[in-house]
Design an enzyme around this catalytic site. Structure first.
Site, PDB file in Angstrom:
ATOM      1  CG  ASN A  60       9.233   2.691   1.250  1.00  0.00           C
ATOM      2  OD1 ASN A  60       9.962   3.522   1.774  1.00  0.00           O
ATOM      3  ND2 ASN A  60       7.989   2.482   1.629  1.00  0.00           N
ATOM      4  CG  ASP A  62       4.143  -6.891   1.173  1.00  0.00           C
ATOM      5  OD1 ASP A  62       4.327  -5.947   0.380  1.00  0.00           O
ATOM      6  OD2 ASP A  62       3.003  -7.229   1.553  1.00  0.00           O
TER       7      ASP A  62
HETATM    8  P1  ITT Z   1       8.133  -1.701  -1.888  1.00  0.00           P
HETATM    9  O1  ITT Z   1       6.998  -2.632  -2.268  1.00  0.00           O
HETATM   10  O2  ITT Z   1       8.867  -1.161  -3.078  1.00  0.00           O
HETATM   11  O3  ITT Z   1       9.061  -2.314  -0.856  1.00  0.00           O
HETATM   12  P2  ITT Z   1       6.008  -0.139  -0.664  1.00  0.00           P
HETATM   13  O4  ITT Z   1       5.957   1.192   0.023  1.00  0.00           O
HETATM   14  O5  ITT Z   1       5.040  -0.368  -1.794  1.00  0.00           O
HETATM   15  O6  ITT Z   1       7.509  -0.396  -1.151  1.00  0.00           O
HETATM   16  P3  ITT Z   1       4.654  -2.213   0.803  1.00  0.00           P
HETATM   17  O7  ITT Z   1       3.945  -2.733  -0.404  1.00  0.00           O
HETATM   18  O8  ITT Z   1       5.268  -3.218   1.738  1.00  0.00           O
HETATM   19  O9  ITT Z   1       5.851  -1.242   0.420  1.00  0.00           O
HETATM   20  O10 ITT Z   1       3.664  -1.255   1.577  1.00  0.00           O
HETATM   21  C1  ITT Z   1       3.820  -1.056   2.911  1.00  0.00           C
HETATM   22  C2  ITT Z   1       3.123   0.202   3.356  1.00  0.00           C
HETATM   23  O11 ITT Z   1       2.845   0.019   4.751  1.00  0.00           O
HETATM   24  C3  ITT Z   1       4.037   1.413   3.262  1.00  0.00           C
HETATM   25  O12 ITT Z   1       3.859   2.139   2.075  1.00  0.00           O
HETATM   26  C4  ITT Z   1       3.620   2.218   4.504  1.00  0.00           C
HETATM   27  O13 ITT Z   1       2.484   2.986   4.223  1.00  0.00           O
HETATM   28  C5  ITT Z   1       3.232   1.127   5.487  1.00  0.00           C
HETATM   29  N1  ITT Z   1       4.400   0.777   6.336  1.00  0.00           N
HETATM   30  C6  ITT Z   1       5.234  -0.288   6.197  1.00  0.00           C
HETATM   31  N2  ITT Z   1       6.204  -0.259   7.105  1.00  0.00           N
HETATM   32  C7  ITT Z   1       6.010   0.863   7.833  1.00  0.00           C
HETATM   33  C8  ITT Z   1       6.696   1.460   8.876  1.00  0.00           C
HETATM   34  O14 ITT Z   1       7.821   0.940   9.356  1.00  0.00           O
HETATM   35  N3  ITT Z   1       6.221   2.593   9.383  1.00  0.00           N
HETATM   36  C9  ITT Z   1       5.102   3.147   8.900  1.00  0.00           C
HETATM   37  N4  ITT Z   1       4.397   2.675   7.882  1.00  0.00           N
HETATM   38  C10 ITT Z   1       4.841   1.522   7.341  1.00  0.00           C
END
Ligand code: ITT
Length: 190
Positions: A9, A68
């Site tokens: 991400n 996560d």
């Molecule tokens: P990685 O697993 O590769 O780190 P990912 O986007 O799949 O990337 P997650 O599985 O942790 O990450 O999913 C978290 C989701 O939650 C992310 O895609 C966002 O939609 C939301 N999210 C997490 N942190 C956030 C933030 O700081 N602000 C807004 N939305 C957030």
């Protein structure tokens, strides 16, 4: 010092870059050419962060940390939670994710929500867990251009603007990832 952040991400990686001192250079999975999809099969942020960090540690033999994270909404029993990235469907479309939040919240007056982050770190043969949380509420329109994910519909407690309106400076002071990063930095500086 270089530290591998086990994420694909780009928004998370950019946030971390701003949160750590210049002496620490954060590399993401994109930087090392890793495009594999790591199956997040855990039942909690903790389990999924460990799965990602363990996978990268095993494959590359490098110290690393994973994040996560997600949005939890009180009236929805904590949803979307660990399903935050795919709440509206497997295509990970934020328009659909946000629309589903609004649909599910119809008829609820309680808009209380919070973001949570869990970091799992492998460092010099030891393992660490760090957590961060920020309280706030959901709004029913998207506001602001900064940040990512649910930032345009999340107003942190004590503010009137969304994280997407407030921008990096405030989010990186009070945000969930900023709080977890403070704990990470304490261990890195030992
Ligand atoms: P990685 O697993 O590769 O780190 P990912 O986007 O799949 O990337 P997650 O599985 O942790 O990450 O999913 C978290 C989701 O939650 C992310 O895609 C966002 O939609 C939301 N999210 C997490 N942190 C956030 C933030 O700081 N602000 C807004 N939305 C957030």
């Amino acid at each position: 010092m270089k530290l591998l952040f086990a994420t694909q991400n780009k928004h998370k990686a950019k946030e971390l870059d701003l949160l750590v001192p210049d002496a620490i250079s954060i590399l993401s999975l994109n930087d090392i050419g890793c495009t594999a999809e790591i199956a997040e099969t855990g039942n909690s942020f903790e389990e999924n962060a460990k799965i990602k960090a363990d996978w990268v540690r095993k494959k590359y033999g490098l110290d690393c940390f994973a994040d996560d994270s997600g949005l939890e909404i009180e009236a929805l029993g904590g949803a979307p939670g660990i399903y935050s990235a795919r709440y509206g469907g497997p295509e990970r479309d934020m328009e659909k994710n946000i629309q589903k939040v609004w649909d599910k919240l119809q008829g609820h007056s309680n808009t209380r929500a919070w973001f949570r982050t869990v970091f799992y770190l492998h460092l010099e043969g030891k393992e660490y867990v760090f957590r961060g949380r920020v309280e706030g509420s959901i709004v029913f329109e998207k506001r602001g251009e900064n940040g990512f994910g649910y930032d345009p519909i999340f107003v942190p407690k004590g503010y009137r603007e969304t994280f997407a309106e407030l921008g990096d400076t405030i989010k990186n002071k009070i945000g969930h990832r900023a709080l977890a990063t403070q704990s990470l930095l304490k261990v890195l500086s030992r």
